[in-house]
Design a protein around this motif. Structure first.
Motif, short mmCIF file in Angstrom:
data_model
loop_
_atom_site.label_atom_id
_atom_site.label_comp_id
_atom_site.label_asym_id
_atom_site.label_seq_id
_atom_site.Cartn_x
_atom_site.Cartn_y
_atom_site.Cartn_z
N ASN A 63 0.86 -1.18 0.00
CA ASN A 63 0.00 0.00 0.00
C ASN A 63 0.90 1.22 0.00
O ASN A 63 1.94 1.23 0.66
CB ASN A 63 -0.89 0.04 1.25
N LEU A 64 0.51 2.25 -0.73
CA LEU A 64 1.24 3.52 -0.70
C LEU A 64 0.61 4.38 0.37
O LEU A 64 -0.62 4.50 0.44
CB LEU A 64 1.16 4.22 -2.05
N ARG A 65 1.42 4.98 1.21
CA ARG A 65 0.94 5.83 2.29
C ARG A 65 1.52 7.23 2.11
O ARG A 65 2.68 7.38 1.71
CB ARG A 65 1.38 5.28 3.65
N GLY A 66 0.72 8.24 2.41
CA GLY A 66 1.17 9.63 2.31
C GLY A 66 0.71 10.41 3.53
O GLY A 66 -0.37 10.17 4.05
N ARG A 67 1.56 11.33 3.98
CA ARG A 67 1.24 12.15 5.15
C ARG A 67 1.59 13.60 4.86
O ARG A 67 2.52 13.90 4.13
CB ARG A 67 2.06 11.72 6.37
N PHE A 79 5.15 13.49 2.94
CA PHE A 79 6.02 12.32 3.01
C PHE A 79 5.25 11.11 2.49
O PHE A 79 4.06 10.94 2.78
CB PHE A 79 6.46 12.05 4.46
N ASN A 80 5.94 10.27 1.74
CA ASN A 80 5.36 9.03 1.22
C ASN A 80 6.11 7.84 1.77
O ASN A 80 7.31 7.92 2.04
CB ASN A 80 5.45 9.00 -0.31
N SER A 81 5.41 6.72 1.90
CA SER A 81 6.06 5.48 2.29
C SER A 81 5.38 4.32 1.57
O SER A 81 4.23 4.43 1.13
CB SER A 81 6.03 5.28 3.81
N ILE A 82 6.11 3.24 1.45
CA ILE A 82 5.59 2.01 0.85
C ILE A 82 5.48 1.00 1.98
O ILE A 82 6.48 0.68 2.62
CB ILE A 82 6.53 1.48 -0.25
#
Length: 124
Positions: A63-67, A79-82
């Motif tokens: 899932n791609l996560r963004g904050r 900021f993005n995370s995988i």
């Protein structure tokens, strides 16, 4: 979404004061321009990395996560995370299953379509 590639490194598990745990793995994709992707596994998903070794071929569901974060000076940053949630080790195709379809030449020539595909003479 899914990512497939070869494990480049598995980082140590991290535990934070709140009890939050995470562990990260770097996967190198197998494409014309390989990418080195840092994928994090959190909480109970950390256990999925316990039997993983460098050079293992894997398929990871992500899932791609963004904050959004506001700095003290009022600047907004993103900021993005995988984040991985499923991991499957891939073998070297012992059963003959191939990752890519065979070339057309295998079916008798470059102008022949693979079986079960209809020939289409439309220009578009």
């Amino acid at each position: 979404m899914e990512v497939t590639g070869k494990v480049k490194t598995v980082l140590e598990q991290q535990t934070f004061g709140s009890g939050f745990t995470k562990r990260e793995v770097v996967v190198t994709t197998d494409e014309q321009y390989p990418q080195h992707l840092l994928i994090e596994f959190v909480q109970d998903k950390v256990a999925l990395l316990s039997d993983l070794s460098v050079d293992d071929k894997v398929k990871i569901s992500i899932n791609l996560r963004g904050r959004e974060w506001q700095a003290p000076d009022g600047t907004i940053k993103y900021f993005n995370s995988i984040q991985g949630w499923r991991l499957e080790k891939l073998g070297d195709s012992p059963s003959g299953i191939q990752d890519t379809p065979p070339p057309y030449e295998q079916f008798g020539g470059k102008d022949l379509a693979p079986p079960n595909e209809e020939m289409d003479d439309l220009p578009f």
